[in-house]
Design a protein around this motif. Structure first.
Motif, PDB file in Angstrom:
ATOM      1  N   ASP A   5       2.417  30.321   7.395  1.00 32.98           N
ATOM      2  CA  ASP A   5       3.244  31.943   8.061  1.00 32.98           C
ATOM      3  C   ASP A   5       4.328  32.204   6.976  1.00 32.98           C
ATOM      4  N   ALA A   6       4.162  33.588   6.910  1.00 33.74           N
ATOM      5  CA  ALA A   6       5.182  34.102   5.396  1.00 33.74           C
ATOM      6  C   ALA A   6       6.272  34.139   5.715  1.00 33.74           C
ATOM      7  N   ALA A   7       7.347  33.606   6.533  1.00 39.45           N
ATOM      8  CA  ALA A   7       8.206  33.185   5.744  1.00 39.45           C
ATOM      9  C   ALA A   7       8.743  32.179   5.020  1.00 39.45           C
ATOM     10  N   ALA A   8       7.398  31.092   4.850  1.00 44.61           N
ATOM     11  CA  ALA A   8       6.961  29.616   3.999  1.00 44.61           C
ATOM     12  C   ALA A   8       6.134  29.934   3.024  1.00 44.61           C
ATOM     13  N   ALA A   9       5.708  31.012   2.610  1.00 48.67           N
ATOM     14  CA  ALA A   9       4.781  31.748   1.642  1.00 48.67           C
ATOM     15  C   ALA A   9       4.992  32.403  -0.036  1.00 48.67           C
ATOM     16  N   ARG A  10       6.773  31.714  -0.034  1.00 46.96           N
ATOM     17  CA  ARG A  10       7.624  32.178  -0.800  1.00 46.96           C
ATOM     18  C   ARG A  10       7.380  30.015  -1.513  1.00 46.96           C
ATOM     19  N   LYS A  11       7.294  29.113  -0.568  1.00 50.23           N
ATOM     20  CA  LYS A  11       8.250  28.319  -1.273  1.00 50.23           C
ATOM     21  C   LYS A  11       7.077  27.947  -1.831  1.00 50.23           C
ATOM     22  N   GLU A  58      -6.846  16.619   5.588  1.00 56.79           N
ATOM     23  CA  GLU A  58      -5.431  16.709   5.940  1.00 56.79           C
ATOM     24  C   GLU A  58      -4.589  16.670   4.454  1.00 56.79           C
ATOM     25  N   VAL A  59      -3.559  17.315   4.425  1.00 57.54           N
ATOM     26  CA  VAL A  59      -3.200  17.704   2.825  1.00 57.54           C
ATOM     27  C   VAL A  59      -1.318  17.126   3.524  1.00 57.54           C
ATOM     28  N   ASP A  60      -1.147  16.695   1.998  1.00 57.02           N
ATOM     29  CA  ASP A  60       0.144  16.987   2.443  1.00 57.02           C
ATOM     30  C   ASP A  60       1.021  16.587   0.940  1.00 57.02           C
ATOM     31  N   ALA A  61       1.824  18.485   1.236  1.00 63.43           N
ATOM     32  CA  ALA A  61       2.779  18.305   0.094  1.00 63.43           C
ATOM     33  C   ALA A  61       4.015  18.283  -0.146  1.00 63.43           C
ATOM     34  N   TYR A  62       4.092  18.488  -1.534  1.00 63.40           N
ATOM     35  CA  TYR A  62       5.590  18.164  -2.102  1.00 63.40           C
ATOM     36  C   TYR A  62       6.072  18.805  -2.746  1.00 63.40           C
ATOM     37  N   GLY A  63       7.196  19.287  -2.769  1.00 64.98           N
ATOM     38  CA  GLY A  63       7.918  20.712  -3.155  1.00 64.98           C
ATOM     39  C   GLY A  63       8.978  20.584  -4.887  1.00 64.98           C
ATOM     40  N   SER A  64       9.274  18.699  -4.627  1.00 70.74           N
ATOM     41  CA  SER A  64       9.582  18.404  -6.008  1.00 70.74           C
ATOM     42  C   SER A  64       8.727  18.313  -7.570  1.00 70.74           C
ATOM     43  N   ALA A  65       9.277  17.716  -8.393  1.00 71.28           N
ATOM     44  CA  ALA A  65       8.813  17.324  -9.288  1.00 71.28           C
ATOM     45  C   ALA A  65       8.009  16.518  -9.293  1.00 71.28           C
ATOM     46  N   SER A  66       8.215  15.052  -8.101  1.00 76.79           N
ATOM     47  CA  SER A  66       8.174  14.228  -7.709  1.00 76.79           C
ATOM     48  C   SER A  66       6.875  13.498  -7.124  1.00 76.79           C
TER      49      SER A  66
END
Length: 130
Positions: free
Chosen positions: A35-41, A87-95
């Motif tokens: 969704d567009a709201a999360a697209a910047r993440k 399936e894809v699991d995504a992480y926003g942190s450096a670790s």
């Protein structure tokens, strides 16, 4: 295809299988926020899994990807015939190992089995577009 794992605060990813190299049993995968709201993440790392569908779905680890929203992976040679998804699991942190899953998504299902063209060997078949 969108997939929700039910984790609080988790972003849903749109996962697409982009191409298939049938003789090598390899394909490309892309993912993005659904969704567009999360697209910047921004996602720093992602883990890619092959999911055997039907009965009790089981995940098989395929790859770890860093700092890009795409990957090329190859299916295991001894994979049993059946219905699967990515399936894809995504992480926003450096670790990616900090235990904080930020997003998850699942592709449309596809079949692994005898080649649809009738030739010897095994192939990958996707459902026709809707």
């Amino acid at each position: 295809m969108r997939y929700r794992a039910g984790l609080e605060g988790e972003v849903t990813l749109r996962v697409a299988v982009e191409f298939i190299d049938a003789p090598c049993r390899s394909f490309g995968i892309t993912w993005s926020a659904a969704d567009a709201a999360a697209a910047r993440k921004k996602f720093e790392y992602a883990r890619i899994f092959l999911v055997a569908l039907g009965g009790d779905p089981q995940r098989m680890y395929l790859a770890l990807v860093d700092r890009r929203p795409w990957a090329s992976v190859q299916l295991p040679a001894d994979l049993a015939d059946g219905e699967y998804a990515i399936e894809v699991d995504a992480y926003g942190s450096a670790s990616w190992g900090d235990g904080r899953l930020d997003a998850r998504g699942r592709s449309v299902s596809f079949m692994i089995g005898p080649d649809a063209s009738g030739q010897q060997g095994r192939g990958v078949q996707f459902p026709p577009p809707a």
